[in-house]
Enzyme design. Structure first.
Site, PDB file in Angstrom:
ATOM      1  N   PHE A 217       0.814  -1.224   0.000  1.00 19.97           N
ATOM      2  CA  PHE A 217       0.000   0.000   0.000  1.00 19.97           C
ATOM      3  C   PHE A 217       0.846   1.272   0.000  1.00 19.97           C
ATOM      4  O   PHE A 217       0.315   2.360   0.200  1.00 19.97           O
ATOM      5  CB  PHE A 217      -0.935   0.001   1.218  1.00 19.97           C
ATOM      6  CG  PHE A 217      -1.878  -1.180   1.223  1.00 19.97           C
ATOM      7  CD1 PHE A 217      -3.040  -1.167   0.463  1.00 19.97           C
ATOM      8  CD2 PHE A 217      -1.586  -2.311   1.957  1.00 19.97           C
ATOM      9  CE1 PHE A 217      -3.899  -2.268   0.442  1.00 19.97           C
ATOM     10  CE2 PHE A 217      -2.437  -3.416   1.946  1.00 19.97           C
ATOM     11  CZ  PHE A 217      -3.598  -3.395   1.187  1.00 19.97           C
ATOM     12  N   LEU A 218       2.172   1.129  -0.196  1.00 22.34           N
ATOM     13  CA  LEU A 218       3.026   2.321  -0.145  1.00 22.34           C
ATOM     14  C   LEU A 218       2.655   3.309  -1.248  1.00 22.34           C
ATOM     15  O   LEU A 218       2.087   2.935  -2.273  1.00 22.34           O
ATOM     16  CB  LEU A 218       4.504   1.935  -0.260  1.00 22.34           C
ATOM     17  CG  LEU A 218       5.026   1.257  -1.539  1.00 22.34           C
ATOM     18  CD1 LEU A 218       5.185   2.199  -2.710  1.00 22.34           C
ATOM     19  CD2 LEU A 218       6.360   0.598  -1.247  1.00 22.34           C
TER      20      LEU A 218
ATOM     21  N   CYS B 137      -0.635   3.076 -10.412  1.00 18.38           N
ATOM     22  CA  CYS B 137      -1.549   2.197  -9.668  1.00 18.38           C
ATOM     23  C   CYS B 137      -3.028   2.441  -9.937  1.00 18.38           C
ATOM     24  O   CYS B 137      -3.718   1.559 -10.448  1.00 18.38           O
ATOM     25  CB  CYS B 137      -1.246   2.289  -8.185  1.00 18.38           C
ATOM     26  SG  CYS B 137       0.350   1.555  -7.817  1.00 18.38           S
TER      27      CYS B 137
END
Ligand code: NAD
Length: 439
Positions: free
Chosen positions: A159-160, A267
């Protein structure tokens, strides 16, 4: 803590951060990449991407003998007499032309890891993948693994955020681990124990869904507030007050409620598409995701529409584009809104000048064939411009000398796609200033 042997395949934004941070937390890590250029750089202590704080950590852990680099997966698995307890797959999962995720890199790496292991190993999908990929990895590995060598597959989505990746990795809100094997869960627990962050254990499919659902939800929040900003512009309301008022409600939360020129990056756009596609494949028409995407596509053109409202035809007019990266503190240009904006300015025959403090070299590669003059700084970029499009809120742009900018421009039009400045102050200075959803 228990010191683990970790292999990370893929040293991109996720793999390099994962490997380095796991070394920082005390494990012995070997990072693998098939790109020899990247490995050569890393071996010399240079990092191939821009990520604040990462270079220092790479050097520190290399020196401490906890972080190694190689081009070969087999060497990543068995390195200097140490066999990996865990092998992370952190390669790209780019979109195919229909929007579905291309999982061929994941498959290839799963195959090579399976061939290389000679003792029990947990194979971890770190890359963002559609639900049920874990089953495919397990099937693939089973076909290639040596006789009597055991393995398990776990999902551990990342989730960075680029730009704050090191802190995000070392201090996450939560770590998600999906596996049906208690043995694998124990290994993963040992890997993450030093971070002392909450760990949520789930089955593999739920873990895979958590990642796609989280990114799609955040993308939906951005499109929602951008749609509300369009209504603000049509009524004279102020999106900043609306966002503040909404965000103060704990059920809604203040983050991801900032209006702007839409989301981009490696993303959100691709994960949204891939999530839509896998839902459809499973017989569910997740139409909401279509709308999120459509709103975003429109929103990306906000600066272009505003420029036309002010300047009529853009042909022959000079547009100064400030910022190319999809957000500050990254050099990542993949799916940045600036690319679509520049392409559409190019179609309209505008004269395009652009600059970005960090992402400029990557932008040049992606915009080959488009007539863009890349400039060395803000003042060079805005020279004789008919309008400025502010696309990334880098500090360099927030702190620019506005009076100097004004003097250099041909027409004082500033289209602020990131709501950086105060409309009142900008108008007082003499700008024709437009921002997103603010009167
Ligand atoms: P990236 O393109 O920066 O890195 C991928 C790396 O994998 C490249 O260096 C490539 O050379 C290497 N690679 C490809 N095939 C290989 C092979 N067969 N053997 C060894 N190395 C190989 O990608 P990224 O941004 O790090 O993303 C990786 C995954 O993580 C994606 O699924 C992405 O969606 C996900 N993710 C990315 C972010 C982000 O902010 N970038 C955040 C969370 C999750």
């Amino acid at each position: 803590m228990k010191k683990m042997n970790v292999c990370v395949v893929g040293t991109g934004y996720v793999g390099l951060v994962t490997g380095t941070c796991l070394a920082e937390s005390g494990h012995r890590v070997v990072c693998v990449d098939s790109d020899i250029r990247k490995i050569n750089m890393l071996e010399k202590g240079k990092i191939p991407i821009y990520e604040p704080g990462l270079d220092k950590l790479v050097l520190k852990n290399k020196k401490a003998g906890r972080l190694f680099f190689t081009r070969r997966i087999a060497e990543g698995i068995m390195h200097d007499g140490h066999h990996a307890d865990v092998a992370f797959i952190a390669v790209g999962t780019p979109p195919r032309s229909d929007g579905s995720a291309d999982l061929s890199f994941v498959e290839k790496v799963a195959e090579e890891i399976a061939q290389a292991i000679t003792q029990y190993t947990v194979i971890v999908e770190k890359s963002t993948v559609p639900v049920e990929t874990g089953e495919w990895i397990a099937k693939t590995a089973a076909r290639f693994v040596r006789k009597n060598v055991e393995f398990d597959v776990a999902s551990n989505p990342e989730f960075l955020r680029e730009g704050s990746a090191v802190t995000d990795f070392l201090k996450p809100d939560r770590i998600v681990i999906g596996t049906s094997s208690e043995r694998a869960a124990k290994v993963m627990n040992d890997v993450y124990a030093p971070l002392k962050s909450p760990i949520l254990f789930t089955d593999t499919k739920s873990s895979e869904l958590i990642k796609h659902a989280s990114n799609s939800f955040l993308a939906a929040k951005i499109s929602f507030i951008n749609a509300v900003s369009a209504l603000c512009e049509r009524t004279g309301a102020n999106i900043e007050d609306v966002s503040r008022g909404m965000g103060m409600d704990k059920r809604i939360g203040a983050s991801f409620l900032k209006a702007g020129i839409g989301f981009g990056g490696f993303c959100f756009p691709k994960d949204l598409e891939a999530f839509y596609w896998i839902a459809r494949k499973k017989g569910y028409d997740f139409d909401l995701l279509r709308n999120v995407k459509e709103i975003n596509e429109d929103q990306k053109m906000w600066t272009v529409h505003k420029a036309e409202e002010e300047l009529w035809n853009l042909g022959g007019k000079t547009v100064a584009v400030l910022g190319l990266a999809f957000k500050p503190d990254t050099d990542d240009m993949r799916f940045a809104p600036s690319i679509d904006i520049i392409k559409s300015l190019h179609e309209r025959h505008a004269i395009i000048r652009a600059c970005d403090p960090i992402a400029q070299e990557n932008a040049k590669e992606l915009l080959k064939g488009y007539d863009v003059t890349f400039c060395k700084n803000v003042y060079d970029t805005v020279k004789d411009a008919d309008c400025i499009m502010l696309l990334t809120e880098w500090d360099e742009f927030k702190n620019m000398d506005l009076k100097k900018v004004l003097k250099l421009m041909r027409h004082p039009i500033m289209l602020d796609g990131r709501n950086v400045f105060s409309p009142e102050q900008m108008r007082k200075l003499g700008f024709i200033y437009k921002s997103v959803g603010r009167p």
